[in-house]
Design a protein around this motif. Structure first.
Motif, PDB file in Angstrom:
ATOM      1  N   GLN A 285     -12.951 -13.974 -19.291  1.00 12.21           N
ATOM      2  CA  GLN A 285     -11.641 -14.309 -20.200  1.00 12.21           C
ATOM      3  C   GLN A 285     -10.450 -12.862 -20.196  1.00 12.21           C
ATOM      4  O   GLN A 285     -11.307 -12.057 -20.354  1.00 12.21           O
ATOM      5  CB  GLN A 285     -12.089 -14.639 -21.391  1.00 12.21           C
ATOM      6  CG  GLN A 285     -12.741 -16.049 -21.764  1.00 12.21           C
ATOM      7  CD  GLN A 285     -11.829 -17.104 -21.635  1.00 12.21           C
ATOM      8  OE1 GLN A 285     -10.656 -17.131 -21.731  1.00 12.21           O
ATOM      9  NE2 GLN A 285     -12.359 -18.355 -21.739  1.00 12.21           N
ATOM     10  N   GLN A 294      -7.237  -6.882 -21.811  1.00  9.03           N
ATOM     11  CA  GLN A 294      -8.406  -7.235 -22.493  1.00  9.03           C
ATOM     12  C   GLN A 294      -9.208  -7.985 -21.398  1.00  9.03           C
ATOM     13  O   GLN A 294      -8.799  -9.181 -21.097  1.00  9.03           O
ATOM     14  CB  GLN A 294      -8.350  -7.866 -23.709  1.00  9.03           C
ATOM     15  CG  GLN A 294      -7.640  -7.250 -24.806  1.00  9.03           C
ATOM     16  CD  GLN A 294      -8.271  -6.244 -25.371  1.00  9.03           C
ATOM     17  OE1 GLN A 294      -9.320  -6.075 -25.311  1.00  9.03           O
ATOM     18  NE2 GLN A 294      -7.349  -5.258 -26.313  1.00  9.03           N
ATOM     19  N   GLU A 296     -13.022 -10.239 -21.165  1.00 10.09           N
ATOM     20  CA  GLU A 296     -14.266 -10.435 -21.886  1.00 10.09           C
ATOM     21  C   GLU A 296     -15.297 -11.194 -20.813  1.00 10.09           C
ATOM     22  O   GLU A 296     -14.915 -12.266 -20.341  1.00 10.09           O
ATOM     23  CB  GLU A 296     -14.158 -11.001 -23.087  1.00 10.09           C
ATOM     24  CG  GLU A 296     -15.431 -11.580 -23.881  1.00 10.09           C
ATOM     25  CD  GLU A 296     -15.109 -12.287 -25.156  1.00 10.09           C
ATOM     26  OE1 GLU A 296     -14.745 -11.802 -26.047  1.00 10.09           O
ATOM     27  OE2 GLU A 296     -15.255 -13.603 -25.110  1.00 10.09           O
ATOM     28  N   THR A 298     -18.621 -13.328 -20.324  1.00 10.91           N
ATOM     29  CA  THR A 298     -19.794 -13.965 -20.999  1.00 10.91           C
ATOM     30  C   THR A 298     -20.710 -14.605 -20.241  1.00 10.91           C
ATOM     31  O   THR A 298     -20.349 -15.210 -19.178  1.00 10.91           O
ATOM     32  CB  THR A 298     -19.281 -15.071 -22.237  1.00 10.91           C
ATOM     33  OG1 THR A 298     -18.207 -14.078 -22.812  1.00 10.91           O
ATOM     34  CG2 THR A 298     -20.224 -15.369 -23.036  1.00 10.91           C
ATOM     35  N   GLN A 333     -17.540  -2.451 -24.963  1.00  9.23           N
ATOM     36  CA  GLN A 333     -18.333  -2.970 -26.249  1.00  9.23           C
ATOM     37  C   GLN A 333     -19.349  -4.314 -25.604  1.00  9.23           C
ATOM     38  O   GLN A 333     -18.694  -5.114 -24.636  1.00  9.23           O
ATOM     39  CB  GLN A 333     -17.495  -3.486 -27.158  1.00  9.23           C
ATOM     40  CG  GLN A 333     -16.776  -2.710 -27.793  1.00  9.23           C
ATOM     41  CD  GLN A 333     -17.315  -1.423 -28.432  1.00  9.23           C
ATOM     42  OE1 GLN A 333     -18.275  -1.591 -29.079  1.00  9.23           O
ATOM     43  NE2 GLN A 333     -16.476  -0.364 -28.346  1.00  9.23           N
ATOM     44  N   THR A 334     -20.618  -4.254 -26.080  1.00  9.76           N
ATOM     45  CA  THR A 334     -21.552  -5.196 -25.510  1.00  9.76           C
ATOM     46  C   THR A 334     -21.981  -6.047 -27.195  1.00  9.76           C
ATOM     47  O   THR A 334     -22.201  -5.459 -27.943  1.00  9.76           O
ATOM     48  CB  THR A 334     -22.647  -4.724 -24.826  1.00  9.76           C
ATOM     49  OG1 THR A 334     -23.400  -3.840 -25.386  1.00  9.76           O
ATOM     50  CG2 THR A 334     -22.186  -4.091 -23.516  1.00  9.76           C
ATOM     51  N   HIS A 335     -22.052  -7.337 -26.624  1.00  7.17           N
ATOM     52  CA  HIS A 335     -22.630  -7.924 -27.929  1.00  7.17           C
ATOM     53  C   HIS A 335     -23.832  -9.209 -27.411  1.00  7.17           C
ATOM     54  O   HIS A 335     -23.367  -9.707 -26.579  1.00  7.17           O
ATOM     55  CB  HIS A 335     -21.392  -8.756 -28.544  1.00  7.17           C
ATOM     56  CG  HIS A 335     -20.227  -8.074 -28.972  1.00  7.17           C
ATOM     57  ND1 HIS A 335     -20.309  -7.345 -30.429  1.00  7.17           N
ATOM     58  CD2 HIS A 335     -19.117  -7.545 -28.427  1.00  7.17           C
ATOM     59  CE1 HIS A 335     -19.221  -6.493 -30.259  1.00  7.17           C
ATOM     60  NE2 HIS A 335     -18.508  -6.863 -29.380  1.00  7.17           N
ATOM     61  N   LYS A 342     -22.254 -10.936 -24.132  1.00  5.81           N
ATOM     62  CA  LYS A 342     -20.552 -10.546 -24.290  1.00  5.81           C
ATOM     63  C   LYS A 342     -20.510  -9.151 -23.777  1.00  5.81           C
ATOM     64  O   LYS A 342     -21.175  -8.228 -24.395  1.00  5.81           O
ATOM     65  CB  LYS A 342     -19.930 -11.026 -25.176  1.00  5.81           C
ATOM     66  CG  LYS A 342     -19.903 -12.556 -25.439  1.00  5.81           C
ATOM     67  CD  LYS A 342     -18.945 -12.867 -26.340  1.00  5.81           C
ATOM     68  CE  LYS A 342     -18.831 -14.470 -26.828  1.00  5.81           C
ATOM     69  NZ  LYS A 342     -17.973 -14.819 -27.774  1.00  5.81           N
ATOM     70  N   GLN A 344     -17.179  -6.857 -23.568  1.00  5.78           N
ATOM     71  CA  GLN A 344     -15.716  -6.738 -23.941  1.00  5.78           C
ATOM     72  C   GLN A 344     -15.001  -5.336 -23.269  1.00  5.78           C
ATOM     73  O   GLN A 344     -15.765  -4.298 -23.816  1.00  5.78           O
ATOM     74  CB  GLN A 344     -15.510  -6.814 -25.220  1.00  5.78           C
ATOM     75  CG  GLN A 344     -15.735  -8.129 -25.813  1.00  5.78           C
ATOM     76  CD  GLN A 344     -15.590  -8.365 -27.321  1.00  5.78           C
ATOM     77  OE1 GLN A 344     -15.701  -7.362 -27.970  1.00  5.78           O
ATOM     78  NE2 GLN A 344     -15.101  -9.574 -27.807  1.00  5.78           N
ATOM     79  N   THR A 346     -11.513  -3.156 -22.559  1.00  4.28           N
ATOM     80  CA  THR A 346     -10.445  -2.700 -22.996  1.00  4.28           C
ATOM     81  C   THR A 346      -9.699  -1.729 -22.203  1.00  4.28           C
ATOM     82  O   THR A 346     -10.314  -0.573 -22.061  1.00  4.28           O
ATOM     83  CB  THR A 346     -10.255  -2.652 -24.293  1.00  4.28           C
ATOM     84  OG1 THR A 346     -10.831  -3.410 -25.374  1.00  4.28           O
ATOM     85  CG2 THR A 346      -8.696  -2.146 -25.080  1.00  4.28           C
TER      86      THR A 346
END
Length: 352
Positions: A285, A294, A296, A298, A333-335, A342, A344, A346
């Motif tokens: 995305q 941005q 992302e 996934t 960032q990782t989740h 995910k 992310q 930036t």
């Protein structure tokens, strides 16, 4: 080396204003100290001021070629004493003659009173010291600027070296995996192995050709990733699906580091497609807001999948590159959730 005052029009203007201020002060001293009328005091002060302003240009060579800036204080003092005595004598003799000729005073320095002579010598000494100080300040300032430029160049070189090292770690990692896949395909699917070699060659040629460009457009980056994905799809077939969404709405001016997405998508394939027994979709995305790009990424993960144990080279190198380029540690960032992972990203955008 050219006199820095003559090298720049701004420096020459400041030098002229500096001497104008000294002439004004000299005029007031003559008027209030020796009771000379304003007009005569101004003429006399102008003669002495302009005279030393001209002489002062030659002090540059004394300052430039003495050893004060190299630590030889004694050599500098002796040079300035000898040169200062000669310049002040020539300045006084010339100024006395011109003043006497224009204003009707005694035109010879030999006819000057002891008090007036010593007062003039003191004034000349002050003038000499002021001009020499200005030149030394200019030299120290130029040296300081050169030192700053060298430090910036060294930091830039170090930064480029670190970035090159980080990039150099990514390609061998990818090539190693690709060669392993080619080795397997030569036995089961030789035609796919041949095609994979061709596509790998195209991808490497593309990446080498763009290795010197640190920032590229989003379109260029996606084209590079598509080359990479063509190779991976030969390995996984219909099991791998990657969807890019939102790229069409991104401004053409948006930039991101070259090959920054490849290790992230490779990471998603590693932990999503490798471990999945069914078809796996990776979603990319892309959006743009508040001067930030941005992205992302996934990928799905199975609850009972055994995770591959890697060294984390991909994510570590991406963080390192972002830190070096944008000087920020929180751009990646990782989740990890129950069934999704995910990433992310930036990317700050500079004003065009």
């Amino acid at each position: 080396m050219i006199n820095p005052i003559l090298k720049s029009r701004d420096h020459l203007l400041v030098y002229g204003l500096f001497w104008l201020l000294l002439i004004i002060i000299h005029t007031m001293l003559l008027h209030w100290g020796q009771q000379i009328v304003w007009s005569l005091a101004l003429i006399e002060a102008a003669i002495y001021g302009v005279g030393f302003a001209s002489v002062g240009l030659s002090i540059w060579f004394i300052v430039r070629f003495t050893g004060l800036t190299d630590g030889s204080l004694w050599n500098a003092l002796m040079s300035h004493l000898a040169a200062g005595a000669l310049l002040i004598f020539l300045w006084l003799a010339t100024s006395y003659f011109i003043t006497g000729y224009l204003l009707g005073y005694d035109s010879s320095i030999r006819q000057a009173s002891i008090v007036d002579l010593w007062w003039r010598i003191a004034l000349g000494t002050i003038y000499y010291l002021l001009v020499a100080l200005v030149y030394y300040l200019l030299i120290f300032y130029e040296n300081y600027k050169e030192k700053q430029i060298r430090e910036i160049e060294m930091q830039s070189t170090l930064k480029e070296t670190e970035l090159s090292m980080l990039k150099a770690q990514i390609n061998p990692h990818f090539i190693f995996n690709s060669l392993n896949s080619i080795s397997s395909l030569t036995l089961t699917r030789p035609e796919d192995a041949h095609e994979m070699i061709v596509k790998l060659s195209s991808f490497l040629r593309y990446t080498i050709g763009h290795s010197e460009t640190e920032l590229v457009s989003l379109r260029q980056e996606i084209e590079t990733i598509q080359l990479y994905l063509e190779i991976e799809k030969l390995r996984f077939g219909k099991k791998l699906e990657v969807n890019f969404e939102g790229a069409e709405s991104i401004p053409e001016s948006a930039k991101l580091p070259n090959l920054i997405l490849q290790p992230l998508i490779e990471n998603a394939i590693k932990y999503g497609v490798y471990e999945s027994t069914a078809a796996s979709t990776i979603s990319v995305q892309i959006s743009y807001s508040d001067k930030h790009l941005q992205i992302e990424i996934t990928n799905s993960i199975e609850d009972d999948a055994v995770a591959h144990k890697g060294k984390g080279i991909g994510l570590k190198n991406v963080r390192g590159r972002l830190q070096l380029i944008y000087e920020s540690a929180d751009l990646l960032q990782t989740h990890k959730e129950k069934s999704q992972y995910k990433v992310q990203l930036t990317i700050p955008q500079q004003d065009q």
